[in-house]
Write a protein that holds these residues in place. Sequence first.
Motif, PDB file in Angstrom:
ATOM      1  N   LEU A 192      35.760  32.586  49.248  1.00  0.00           N
ATOM      2  CA  LEU A 192      34.915  31.561  48.762  1.00  0.00           C
ATOM      3  C   LEU A 192      35.596  30.175  48.411  1.00  0.00           C
ATOM      4  O   LEU A 192      35.451  29.843  47.233  1.00  0.00           O
ATOM      5  CB  LEU A 192      33.926  32.099  47.750  1.00  0.00           C
ATOM      6  N   VAL A 226      34.594  39.216  48.070  1.00  0.00           N
ATOM      7  CA  VAL A 226      34.678  37.815  48.144  1.00  0.00           C
ATOM      8  C   VAL A 226      36.011  37.662  47.272  1.00  0.00           C
ATOM      9  O   VAL A 226      36.382  38.383  46.254  1.00  0.00           O
ATOM     10  CB  VAL A 226      33.290  37.052  47.579  1.00  0.00           C
ATOM     11  N   HIS A 251      28.671  41.959  43.923  1.00  0.00           N
ATOM     12  CA  HIS A 251      29.526  41.866  44.762  1.00  0.00           C
ATOM     13  C   HIS A 251      31.149  42.067  44.305  1.00  0.00           C
ATOM     14  O   HIS A 251      31.333  42.039  43.024  1.00  0.00           O
ATOM     15  CB  HIS A 251      29.962  40.226  45.398  1.00  0.00           C
ATOM     16  N   THR A 270      32.919  30.801  56.667  1.00  0.00           N
ATOM     17  CA  THR A 270      32.425  29.955  55.770  1.00  0.00           C
ATOM     18  C   THR A 270      31.968  28.492  56.377  1.00  0.00           C
ATOM     19  O   THR A 270      31.016  27.697  55.901  1.00  0.00           O
ATOM     20  CB  THR A 270      33.349  29.501  54.495  1.00  0.00           C
ATOM     21  N   VAL A 320      35.623  37.872  52.060  1.00  0.00           N
ATOM     22  CA  VAL A 320      35.398  36.740  52.414  1.00  0.00           C
ATOM     23  C   VAL A 320      35.762  35.506  51.413  1.00  0.00           C
ATOM     24  O   VAL A 320      35.601  35.786  50.212  1.00  0.00           O
ATOM     25  CB  VAL A 320      33.811  36.456  52.635  1.00  0.00           C
TER      26      VAL A 320
END
Length: 235
Positions: free
Chosen positions: A7, A29, A52, A214, A5
């Motif tokens: 950020l 992330v 994470h 997001t 993901v």
Amino acid sequence: MPLIVALDFPNKQEVERFLYHFGEERLYVKVGMELFYKEGPSIIADLKEKGHDVFLDLKLHDIPNTVKSAMRSLADLGVDMVNVHAAGGIAMMKAALEGLQEGTQGKKRPLCIAVTQLTSTSEEMMNRELWIEKSLIDTVSHYAKLAKESGLDGVVCSTLEVPMLKEHCGQDFVTVTPGIRMLSDDTQDQVRVATPARARELGSDYIVVGRSITKAEYPYQAYQMVKQEWEGQRV
């Protein structure tokens, strides 16, 4: 099959607001330039403390000694993946690996991958603005081969290039593919894009997803939808 993901937030406060939706779930992330340059190494420490995995996406491109020193420092942060620009050449990429090895002090080093061409780059732009006269696919293939020759673990590339790169560089050569969008999403500034299902079919090892998750009204639900499609649980 990791789902990363992105950020892509301007500060720590917005990251925390986003991650709140995920509770105790541990994510993989990506921290890029915008967030890292704003918050510095402390944002990496915060994310690692929460459990994470982190892909630190700074795309280093400089003289070999500078990249080696920078990678030595980045390795000390405990990140799981870093990258360089393949256009920096073999000596620079080898120097990056040397810096990572020194920075990890015998521990498992982060994966080091190279950017071939950005997913916002079209062949027309590459030819006209960068003065690279080869085709986009030939340029990506050449840069990937240089990365492999340098000892790097893989490349950042478009999903559309994965089959060709696996053929030329081997099945173990890692392919990390941004430009992932659900069918309902706007591609915006990315040119070479694909859905999670298409990325899986083409053999991507990692996908990087940003706005589809997001910018979603319900980020956790959006994450689960992308994850299920990526893992082949839905079509």
